[in-house]
Design an enzyme around this catalytic site. Structure first.
Site, short mmCIF file in Angstrom:
data_model
loop_
_atom_site.label_atom_id
_atom_site.label_comp_id
_atom_site.label_asym_id
_atom_site.label_seq_id
_atom_site.Cartn_x
_atom_site.Cartn_y
_atom_site.Cartn_z
N CYS A 7 0.86 -1.20 -0.11
CA CYS A 7 -0.02 0.18 0.06
C CYS A 7 0.89 1.30 -0.05
CB CYS A 7 -0.98 -0.20 1.29
SG CYS A 7 -1.80 1.70 1.21
N ILE A 8 0.58 2.05 -1.00
CA ILE A 8 1.57 3.24 -1.16
C ILE A 8 1.53 4.11 -0.03
CG2 ILE A 8 -0.18 4.75 -2.66
CD1 ILE A 8 2.60 5.43 -4.23
#
Lengths: 130, 117
Positions: free
Chosen positions: A79-80
Protein backbone atom coordinates in the site's frame (compact mmCIF):
# COMPACT_ATOMS: atom_id res chain seq x y z
CA UNK A 1 -10.96 -20.92 -6.29
CA UNK A 2 -9.48 -17.43 -6.58
CA UNK A 3 -7.71 -16.09 -3.51
CA UNK A 4 -6.58 -12.63 -2.47
CA UNK A 5 -4.44 -12.20 0.64
CA UNK A 6 -4.37 -9.11 2.83
CA UNK A 7 -1.39 -8.95 5.18
CA UNK A 8 -1.44 -6.40 8.00
CA UNK A 9 0.88 -7.70 10.76
CA UNK A 10 4.46 -6.44 11.22
CA UNK A 11 7.20 -8.81 10.01
CA UNK A 12 9.06 -8.80 13.34
CA UNK A 13 6.18 -8.14 15.75
CA UNK A 14 3.98 -10.92 14.39
CA UNK A 15 4.13 -14.02 12.20
CA UNK A 16 1.58 -12.56 9.76
CA UNK A 17 4.07 -12.27 6.88
CA UNK A 18 5.47 -15.76 7.58
CA UNK A 19 2.02 -17.39 7.66
CA UNK A 20 0.92 -15.50 4.55
CA UNK A 21 3.98 -16.77 2.67
CA UNK A 22 3.35 -20.38 3.73
CA UNK A 23 -0.32 -20.05 2.69
CA UNK A 24 0.60 -18.39 -0.62
CA UNK A 25 3.01 -21.26 -1.44
CA UNK A 26 0.24 -23.80 -0.78
CA UNK A 27 -2.20 -22.00 -3.08
CA UNK A 28 0.46 -21.62 -5.74
CA UNK A 29 1.23 -25.36 -5.59
CA UNK A 30 -2.44 -26.34 -5.88
CA UNK A 31 -3.69 -26.73 -9.45
CA UNK A 32 -7.30 -25.91 -8.61
CA UNK A 33 -6.55 -22.64 -6.84
CA UNK A 34 -5.33 -19.30 -8.08
CA UNK A 35 -3.66 -16.51 -6.18
CA UNK A 36 -4.74 -13.16 -7.63
CA UNK A 37 -2.41 -11.07 -5.53
CA UNK A 38 -1.08 -10.26 -2.11
CA UNK A 39 -1.64 -6.82 -0.64
CA UNK A 40 0.46 -5.57 2.28
CA UNK A 41 -1.21 -2.93 4.45
CA UNK A 42 -0.60 -1.38 7.87
CA UNK A 43 2.60 -2.58 9.62
CA UNK A 44 3.23 -5.42 7.16
CA UNK A 45 4.68 -3.00 4.59
CA UNK A 46 7.99 -3.19 6.50
CA UNK A 47 8.50 -6.62 4.93
CA UNK A 48 9.60 -4.93 1.67
CA UNK A 49 12.38 -2.92 3.32
CA UNK A 50 15.57 -4.15 1.68
CA UNK A 51 17.67 -2.08 4.11
CA UNK A 52 16.57 -4.46 6.87
CA UNK A 53 19.13 -7.23 7.19
CA UNK A 54 18.75 -9.95 9.79
CA UNK A 55 21.95 -11.71 10.99
CA UNK A 56 23.23 -14.08 8.30
CA UNK A 57 22.51 -17.21 10.31
CA UNK A 58 18.86 -16.23 10.79
CA UNK A 59 15.80 -16.65 8.57
CA UNK A 60 15.61 -13.87 5.96
CA UNK A 61 11.92 -13.25 5.41
CA UNK A 62 12.36 -10.71 2.60
CA UNK A 63 14.66 -13.09 0.68
CA UNK A 64 11.97 -15.78 1.01
CA UNK A 65 9.31 -13.45 -0.39
CA UNK A 66 11.65 -12.46 -3.24
CA UNK A 67 12.20 -16.16 -4.05
CA UNK A 68 8.45 -16.73 -4.02
CA UNK A 69 7.96 -13.79 -6.36
CA UNK A 70 10.41 -15.34 -8.85
CA UNK A 71 8.45 -18.59 -9.03
CA UNK A 72 4.88 -17.35 -8.61
CA UNK A 73 3.25 -15.03 -11.09
CA UNK A 74 1.05 -13.23 -8.58
CA UNK A 75 1.88 -9.60 -7.81
CA UNK A 76 3.02 -8.42 -4.39
CA UNK A 77 1.56 -5.01 -3.62
CA UNK A 78 2.62 -2.60 -0.90
CA UNK A 79 0.00 0.00 0.00
CA UNK A 80 1.59 3.23 -1.14
CA UNK A 81 0.10 5.39 1.64
CA UNK A 82 0.99 2.88 4.37
CA UNK A 83 4.46 2.44 2.86
CA UNK A 84 5.29 6.13 2.60
CA UNK A 85 3.94 6.75 6.10
CA UNK A 86 6.50 4.20 7.34
CA UNK A 87 9.38 5.07 5.02
CA UNK A 88 9.09 2.33 2.39
CA UNK A 89 9.91 4.03 -0.90
CA UNK A 90 10.78 2.97 -4.42
CA UNK A 91 12.75 5.15 -6.81
CA UNK A 92 9.74 7.13 -8.09
CA UNK A 93 8.40 7.90 -4.61
CA UNK A 94 11.84 8.74 -3.32
CA UNK A 95 12.20 11.33 -6.07
CA UNK A 96 8.68 12.65 -5.55
CA UNK A 97 9.38 13.23 -1.86
CA UNK A 98 12.83 14.63 -2.63
CA UNK A 99 14.61 11.99 -0.58
CA UNK A 100 17.91 10.21 -1.08
CA UNK A 101 17.78 6.48 -1.60
CA UNK A 102 15.11 3.87 -2.02
CA UNK A 103 14.47 0.82 0.11
CA UNK A 104 11.49 -0.98 -1.42
CA UNK A 105 12.49 -4.37 -2.80
CA UNK A 106 11.98 -4.66 -6.55
CA UNK A 107 9.78 -7.72 -5.98
CA UNK A 108 7.07 -5.44 -4.58
CA UNK A 109 4.99 -2.74 -6.28
CA UNK A 110 3.67 0.35 -4.52
CA UNK A 111 -0.06 0.65 -5.26
CA UNK A 112 -3.04 2.50 -3.87
CA UNK A 113 -5.91 0.99 -1.89
CA UNK A 114 -7.94 0.90 -5.12
CA UNK A 115 -5.79 -2.07 -6.14
CA UNK A 116 -6.91 -3.89 -3.00
CA UNK A 117 -10.55 -3.06 -3.77
CA UNK A 118 -10.11 -4.69 -7.19
CA UNK A 119 -8.52 -7.82 -5.69
CA UNK A 120 -11.23 -7.93 -3.02
CA UNK A 121 -13.97 -7.83 -5.62
CA UNK A 122 -12.40 -10.40 -7.96
CA UNK A 123 -11.53 -13.01 -5.32
CA UNK A 124 -13.75 -15.88 -4.23
CA UNK A 125 -11.97 -15.89 -0.91
CA UNK A 126 -10.11 -13.16 0.96
CA UNK A 127 -7.78 -14.15 3.78
CA UNK A 128 -6.24 -11.65 6.20
CA UNK A 129 -3.00 -12.24 8.11
CA UNK A 130 -2.61 -9.91 11.05
CA UNK B 1 -23.20 -8.82 -4.55
CA UNK B 2 -20.57 -9.51 -1.95
CA UNK B 3 -20.35 -7.21 1.03
CA UNK B 4 -17.24 -6.36 3.02
CA UNK B 5 -17.24 -5.74 6.75
CA UNK B 6 -14.54 -3.61 8.30
CA UNK B 7 -14.31 -4.69 11.94
CA UNK B 8 -12.63 -2.36 14.40
CA UNK B 9 -11.38 -3.98 17.60
CA UNK B 10 -8.35 -1.76 18.30
CA UNK B 11 -8.45 1.35 20.45
CA UNK B 12 -9.01 4.45 18.31
CA UNK B 13 -5.75 6.30 18.94
CA UNK B 14 -3.38 3.71 20.41
CA UNK B 15 -2.13 2.73 16.95
CA UNK B 16 -2.85 3.84 13.38
CA UNK B 17 -5.06 0.76 12.91
CA UNK B 18 -8.42 2.55 13.26
CA UNK B 19 -7.32 5.31 10.87
CA UNK B 20 -6.13 2.82 8.26
CA UNK B 21 -9.28 0.75 8.67
CA UNK B 22 -11.41 3.83 8.05
CA UNK B 23 -9.26 4.74 5.05
CA UNK B 24 -9.92 1.31 3.55
CA UNK B 25 -13.66 1.61 4.22
CA UNK B 26 -13.79 5.00 2.49
CA UNK B 27 -11.90 3.69 -0.55
CA UNK B 28 -14.30 0.72 -0.80
CA UNK B 29 -17.16 3.22 -0.65
CA UNK B 30 -15.53 5.41 -3.28
CA UNK B 31 -15.39 2.42 -5.63
CA UNK B 32 -19.07 1.72 -4.90
CA UNK B 33 -18.35 -1.56 -3.16
CA UNK B 34 -20.88 -2.47 -0.46
CA UNK B 35 -19.24 -2.02 2.94
CA UNK B 36 -20.36 -2.02 6.56
CA UNK B 37 -18.48 -1.05 9.71
CA UNK B 38 -18.59 -2.87 13.03
CA UNK B 39 -17.03 -1.98 16.37
CA UNK B 40 -16.17 -4.36 19.19
CA UNK B 41 -13.75 -4.47 22.12
CA UNK B 42 -11.65 -1.34 22.52
CA UNK B 43 -12.72 -0.38 19.01
CA UNK B 44 -15.93 1.11 20.40
CA UNK B 45 -13.81 4.04 21.66
CA UNK B 46 -13.91 5.47 18.13
CA UNK B 47 -17.66 6.05 18.54
CA UNK B 48 -17.37 8.20 21.66
CA UNK B 49 -18.95 11.58 21.06
CA UNK B 50 -16.83 13.28 23.70
CA UNK B 51 -13.41 12.38 22.26
CA UNK B 52 -10.97 15.24 21.82
CA UNK B 53 -7.73 13.97 20.35
CA UNK B 54 -4.65 16.20 20.31
CA UNK B 55 -2.57 16.67 17.18
CA UNK B 56 -0.12 13.99 18.32
CA UNK B 57 -2.94 11.42 18.25
CA UNK B 58 -3.49 11.92 14.54
CA UNK B 59 -6.69 12.81 12.72
CA UNK B 60 -9.90 13.40 14.63
CA UNK B 61 -11.53 10.10 13.65
CA UNK B 62 -14.95 10.84 15.12
CA UNK B 63 -15.35 13.71 12.67
CA UNK B 64 -14.96 11.25 9.80
CA UNK B 65 -18.05 9.33 10.94
CA UNK B 66 -20.47 12.05 9.85
CA UNK B 67 -19.03 11.81 6.33
CA UNK B 68 -19.74 8.09 5.97
CA UNK B 69 -23.10 8.69 4.33
CA UNK B 70 -21.36 10.42 1.43
CA UNK B 71 -19.61 7.12 0.72
CA UNK B 72 -22.90 5.19 0.96
CA UNK B 73 -21.74 3.57 4.19
CA UNK B 74 -25.01 3.32 6.12
CA UNK B 75 -24.56 0.13 8.12
CA UNK B 76 -22.54 0.78 11.26
CA UNK B 77 -22.81 -1.68 14.16
CA UNK B 78 -21.40 -2.05 17.65
CA UNK B 79 -21.50 -4.96 20.06
CA UNK B 80 -23.80 -3.98 22.94
CA UNK B 81 -21.88 -5.90 25.62
CA UNK B 82 -18.62 -4.17 24.65
CA UNK B 83 -20.28 -0.75 24.69
CA UNK B 84 -21.28 -1.49 28.28
CA UNK B 85 -17.87 -2.91 29.13
CA UNK B 86 -15.76 -0.09 27.70
CA UNK B 87 -18.14 2.82 27.91
CA UNK B 88 -21.16 3.05 30.12
CA UNK B 89 -21.24 6.80 30.71
CA UNK B 90 -20.62 8.66 27.48
CA UNK B 91 -22.83 9.22 24.47
CA UNK B 92 -22.03 7.37 21.26
CA UNK B 93 -22.23 8.53 17.66
CA UNK B 94 -25.93 8.54 16.74
CA UNK B 95 -25.51 6.60 13.49
CA UNK B 96 -24.51 3.34 15.18
CA UNK B 97 -26.80 0.35 15.71
CA UNK B 98 -25.99 -1.68 18.82
CA UNK B 99 -26.44 -5.44 18.55
CA UNK B 100 -26.65 -8.21 21.15
CA UNK B 101 -24.52 -11.34 20.74
CA UNK B 102 -27.08 -13.19 18.59
CA UNK B 103 -27.76 -10.28 16.26
CA UNK B 104 -23.98 -9.64 16.05
CA UNK B 105 -23.32 -13.23 14.97
CA UNK B 106 -26.07 -13.00 12.34
CA UNK B 107 -24.74 -9.67 11.08
CA UNK B 108 -21.24 -11.17 10.63
CA UNK B 109 -22.71 -13.94 8.49
CA UNK B 110 -24.27 -11.50 6.05
CA UNK B 111 -20.78 -10.41 4.90
CA UNK B 112 -18.57 -12.23 2.43
CA UNK B 113 -15.32 -10.72 3.73
CA UNK B 114 -14.39 -9.47 7.18
CA UNK B 115 -11.27 -7.35 7.53
CA UNK B 116 -10.14 -6.61 11.04
CA UNK B 117 -8.30 -3.58 12.35
Amino acid sequence: MKYALLVTGHPTQSKACHSALAFAKCIHAHPEHELLGIFFYEESVAVANCFANPPRDEYNLLAQWEDFHKTATCPLYICIAAGIRRGILNEAESKRHELDGQNCSNSFQLEGLGTWVELNSQADKVVQFR
Amino acid sequence: MQKTLILFSSSAYETTSAKEGLDLALVLGTFEQPVSLAFSGEGVSLLLESQSPEKEHGKHLYKLLDGLEFYDIDDVYALQSDIELYNSKHALWEGVTSLDQNAWAKMLQTHSQIIRF
